[in-house]
Design an enzyme around this catalytic site. Structure first.
Site, PDB file in Angstrom:
ATOM      1  N   GLY A  72      -0.862 113.993  16.987  1.00 38.96           N
ATOM      2  CA  GLY A  72      -0.715 113.737  15.623  1.00 38.96           C
ATOM      3  C   GLY A  72      -1.428 114.553  14.392  1.00 38.96           C
ATOM      4  O   GLY A  72      -0.987 114.675  13.605  1.00 38.96           O
ATOM      5  N   CYS A  73      -2.711 115.117  15.028  1.00 35.49           N
ATOM      6  CA  CYS A  73      -3.206 115.980  13.751  1.00 35.49           C
ATOM      7  C   CYS A  73      -2.653 117.262  13.854  1.00 35.49           C
ATOM      8  O   CYS A  73      -2.573 117.903  12.807  1.00 35.49           O
ATOM      9  CB  CYS A  73      -4.789 116.222  14.503  1.00 35.49           C
ATOM     10  N   THR A  74      -2.038 117.563  14.921  1.00 36.87           N
ATOM     11  CA  THR A  74      -1.246 118.788  14.733  1.00 36.87           C
ATOM     12  C   THR A  74       0.109 118.598  13.855  1.00 36.87           C
ATOM     13  O   THR A  74       0.477 119.607  13.136  1.00 36.87           O
ATOM     14  CB  THR A  74      -0.421 119.308  16.380  1.00 36.87           C
ATOM     15  N   GLY A 121      -1.176 118.498  10.396  1.00 38.47           N
ATOM     16  CA  GLY A 121      -1.440 119.915   9.802  1.00 38.47           C
ATOM     17  C   GLY A 121      -0.233 120.707   9.583  1.00 38.47           C
ATOM     18  O   GLY A 121       0.022 121.432   8.557  1.00 38.47           O
ATOM     19  N   LYS A 127      -9.099 114.705  15.617  1.00 38.03           N
ATOM     20  CA  LYS A 127      -9.363 115.849  16.468  1.00 38.03           C
ATOM     21  C   LYS A 127      -8.445 116.811  16.557  1.00 38.03           C
ATOM     22  O   LYS A 127      -7.078 116.701  16.827  1.00 38.03           O
ATOM     23  CB  LYS A 127      -9.497 115.098  18.093  1.00 38.03           C
TER      24      LYS A 127
END
Length: 156
Positions: A46-48, A51, A41
């Site tokens: 974590g996804c930030t 990326g 998401k």
């Protein structure tokens, strides 16, 4: 839930909408290496971080003829905000229909988002490496190191 694809298998030529709402498919990357990473998401910590790590190494990936493509079940508008907020220079692909996640075996059991999985696909469209249970910290570096090994093997 479907199985993850394995090393040596051809990568399915699926696609979706980019953050800019243009259609992009995996065949667009034919002739280049492709880091295809699935994340749960946009706008989560974590996804930030994941990326940001791929973006920080983007020039090194590019020097090895590799593109980075991040895939989530978020809508294109959400991906555009995520990209713009963090200045990501690589393509984010929307999989709202969950076709890509299903095809690559990354859809979570609840069916709403993807597990954190990365595939490394060669210029001929074959899967050369799979990271099934990604830990964010240090992951982008591991993918880059594996790509360097594979590119080095091909040059011999």
């Amino acid at each position: 839930m479907s199985e993850l694809l394995q090393v040596g298998m051809p990568a399915p030529q699926v696609g979706g909408l980019t953050a800019e709402e243009s259609v992009s498919t995996l065949s667009d990357y034919q002739g280049r290496w492709l880091v295809l990473y699935f994340y749960p998401k946009a706008h989560t910590s974590g996804c930030t971080r994941e990326g940001q790590a791929f973006d920080a190494l983007l020039d090194q990936f590019a020097s090895l003829n590799a593109a980075v493509l991040g895939v989530s079940t978020d809508k294109p508008a959400t991906l555009a905000k995520f990209r713009d907020k963090h200045g990501f220079r690589f393509t984010l692909l929307s999989d709202t229909e969950k076709e890509i996640a299903t095809t690559f075996g990354t859809l979570k059991e609840h069916g709403k988002s993807s597990n954190r999985v990365t595939y490394l696909i060669d210029p001929d469209g074959l899967i050369q490496a799979v990271w099934p249970k990604v830990r964010v910290d240090g992951h982008a570096e591991k993918v880059l190191a594996r790509l360097r090994e594979l590119v080095g093997e091909q040059e011999e």
